[in-house]
Scaffold this motif. Structure first.
Motif, PDB file in Angstrom:
ATOM      1  N   LEU A   1      75.141  49.717  48.261  1.00 50.53           N
ATOM      2  CA  LEU A   1      75.859  49.196  49.412  1.00 50.53           C
ATOM      3  C   LEU A   1      76.688  48.024  48.901  1.00 50.53           C
ATOM      4  O   LEU A   1      76.158  47.140  48.222  1.00 50.53           O
ATOM      5  CB  LEU A   1      74.875  48.735  50.489  1.00 50.53           C
ATOM      6  N   ALA A   2      77.983  48.033  49.168  1.00 47.72           N
ATOM      7  CA  ALA A   2      78.850  46.960  48.692  1.00 47.72           C
ATOM      8  C   ALA A   2      79.857  46.586  49.771  1.00 47.72           C
ATOM      9  O   ALA A   2      80.375  47.455  50.465  1.00 47.72           O
ATOM     10  CB  ALA A   2      79.594  47.399  47.425  1.00 47.72           C
ATOM     11  N   PHE A   3      80.095  45.281  49.904  1.00 44.36           N
ATOM     12  CA  PHE A   3      81.146  44.834  50.809  1.00 44.36           C
ATOM     13  C   PHE A   3      81.851  43.621  50.221  1.00 44.36           C
ATOM     14  O   PHE A   3      81.299  42.877  49.418  1.00 44.36           O
ATOM     15  CB  PHE A   3      80.631  44.576  52.228  1.00 44.36           C
ATOM     16  N   GLN A   4      83.112  43.479  50.628  1.00 48.44           N
ATOM     17  CA  GLN A   4      83.974  42.394  50.175  1.00 48.44           C
ATOM     18  C   GLN A   4      84.257  41.489  51.356  1.00 48.44           C
ATOM     19  O   GLN A   4      84.593  41.955  52.446  1.00 48.44           O
ATOM     20  CB  GLN A   4      85.283  42.986  49.646  1.00 48.44           C
ATOM     21  N   MET A   5      84.130  40.191  51.138  1.00 48.56           N
ATOM     22  CA  MET A   5      84.455  39.213  52.167  1.00 48.56           C
ATOM     23  C   MET A   5      85.662  38.419  51.682  1.00 48.56           C
ATOM     24  O   MET A   5      85.653  37.877  50.578  1.00 48.56           O
ATOM     25  CB  MET A   5      83.266  38.292  52.399  1.00 48.56           C
ATOM     26  N   GLN A   6      86.725  38.405  52.492  1.00 48.57           N
ATOM     27  CA  GLN A   6      87.984  37.752  52.124  1.00 48.57           C
ATOM     28  C   GLN A   6      88.339  36.716  53.182  1.00 48.57           C
ATOM     29  O   GLN A   6      88.448  37.050  54.356  1.00 48.57           O
ATOM     30  CB  GLN A   6      89.107  38.795  52.036  1.00 48.57           C
TER      31      GLN A   6
ATOM     32  N   HIS B   1      64.727  46.509  45.653  1.00 49.91           N
ATOM     33  CA  HIS B   1      66.184  46.439  45.690  1.00 49.91           C
ATOM     34  C   HIS B   1      66.686  45.373  44.728  1.00 49.91           C
ATOM     35  O   HIS B   1      65.988  44.403  44.447  1.00 49.91           O
ATOM     36  CB  HIS B   1      66.679  46.115  47.105  1.00 49.91           C
ATOM     37  N   THR B   2      67.908  45.554  44.245  1.00 48.47           N
ATOM     38  CA  THR B   2      68.562  44.575  43.391  1.00 48.47           C
ATOM     39  C   THR B   2      69.863  44.152  44.058  1.00 48.47           C
ATOM     40  O   THR B   2      70.383  44.856  44.928  1.00 48.47           O
ATOM     41  CB  THR B   2      68.854  45.145  41.987  1.00 48.47           C
ATOM     42  N   ALA B   3      70.401  43.010  43.648  1.00 53.47           N
ATOM     43  CA  ALA B   3      71.624  42.521  44.277  1.00 53.47           C
ATOM     44  C   ALA B   3      72.468  41.747  43.274  1.00 53.47           C
ATOM     45  O   ALA B   3      71.943  41.198  42.296  1.00 53.47           O
ATOM     46  CB  ALA B   3      71.288  41.622  45.465  1.00 53.47           C
ATOM     47  N   GLY B   4      73.757  41.728  43.514  1.00 51.14           N
ATOM     48  CA  GLY B   4      74.684  40.956  42.704  1.00 51.14           C
ATOM     49  C   GLY B   4      75.764  40.362  43.590  1.00 51.14           C
ATOM     50  O   GLY B   4      76.130  40.948  44.617  1.00 51.14           O
ATOM     51  N   LEU B   5      76.233  39.186  43.210  1.00 48.97           N
ATOM     52  CA  LEU B   5      77.282  38.502  43.955  1.00 48.97           C
ATOM     53  C   LEU B   5      78.390  38.151  42.966  1.00 48.97           C
ATOM     54  O   LEU B   5      78.132  37.514  41.938  1.00 48.97           O
ATOM     55  CB  LEU B   5      76.739  37.236  44.624  1.00 48.97           C
ATOM     56  N   TYR B   6      79.604  38.553  43.278  1.00 46.96           N
ATOM     57  CA  TYR B   6      80.761  38.345  42.412  1.00 46.96           C
ATOM     58  C   TYR B   6      81.815  37.533  43.156  1.00 46.96           C
ATOM     59  O   TYR B   6      82.076  37.789  44.330  1.00 46.96           O
ATOM     60  CB  TYR B   6      81.368  39.677  41.980  1.00 46.96           C
TER      61      TYR B   6
ATOM     62  N   ASP C   1      90.431  33.633  47.503  1.00 46.01           N
ATOM     63  CA  ASP C   1      89.108  34.001  46.989  1.00 46.01           C
ATOM     64  C   ASP C   1      88.476  35.113  47.815  1.00 46.01           C
ATOM     65  O   ASP C   1      88.632  35.163  49.035  1.00 46.01           O
ATOM     66  CB  ASP C   1      88.159  32.808  47.010  1.00 46.01           C
ATOM     67  N   SER C   2      87.765  35.975  47.109  1.00 48.14           N
ATOM     68  CA  SER C   2      86.942  37.002  47.746  1.00 48.14           C
ATOM     69  C   SER C   2      85.549  36.923  47.163  1.00 48.14           C
ATOM     70  O   SER C   2      85.359  36.457  46.038  1.00 48.14           O
ATOM     71  CB  SER C   2      87.468  38.420  47.453  1.00 48.14           C
ATOM     72  N   LEU C   3      84.581  37.377  47.923  1.00 40.11           N
ATOM     73  CA  LEU C   3      83.222  37.553  47.430  1.00 40.11           C
ATOM     74  C   LEU C   3      82.884  39.028  47.530  1.00 40.11           C
ATOM     75  O   LEU C   3      83.182  39.680  48.532  1.00 40.11           O
ATOM     76  CB  LEU C   3      82.220  36.736  48.239  1.00 40.11           C
ATOM     77  N   LEU C   4      82.267  39.552  46.497  1.00 40.91           N
ATOM     78  CA  LEU C   4      81.819  40.944  46.477  1.00 40.91           C
ATOM     79  C   LEU C   4      80.300  40.938  46.440  1.00 40.91           C
ATOM     80  O   LEU C   4      79.702  40.381  45.510  1.00 40.91           O
ATOM     81  CB  LEU C   4      82.385  41.671  45.258  1.00 40.91           C
TER      82      LEU C   4
END
Length: 108
Positions: free
Chosen positions: A21-26, A98-103, A32-35
């Motif tokens: 599951l992935a979402f982008q916040m702009q 579950h695993t997670a990453g923030l970009y 800047d965006s966060l993924l």
């Protein structure tokens, strides 16, 4: 204000071993965006690409995985990020569900 873009199919579930599951916040007032990326801890596929939305194709962006001191920062054009996506890596770990990453994606 900000916009949120779902980058995976609307019916995605991280309960499936191969689903992410992935979402982008702009933000409206920033480049800047966060993924946000979430995956199943036992997934056999730790590396995925997710295509970003509504970037300036003519600008360059710095992509950095947050909270990971060993992660390299890369520079890519907005056109590349929207066409090929951000390469994400979530560590495989069979001991967590579950695993997670923030970009962070920032115009340079």
């Amino acid at each position: 204000d900000s916009h949120m873009f779902l980058l995976t199919a609307p019916d995605s579930s991280v309960m499936d071993y191969e689903k992410y599951l992935a979402f982008q916040m702009q933000g409206d007032e920033t480049t800047d965006s966060l993924l946000f990326v979430f995956g199943h801890g036992a997934s056999r596929r730790a590396v995925r690409n997710f295509r970003l939305q509504e970037l300036d194709p003519t600008r360059n962006y710095r992509v950095k995985k947050l909270f990971d001191n060993a992660a390299e920062e890369i520079i890519q054009s907005g056109a590349e990020l929207m066409r090929y996506g951000v390469r994400t890596i979530l560590q495989e770990n069979q001991h967590v569900r579950h695993t997670a990453g923030l970009y962070q994606i920032s115009a340079v």
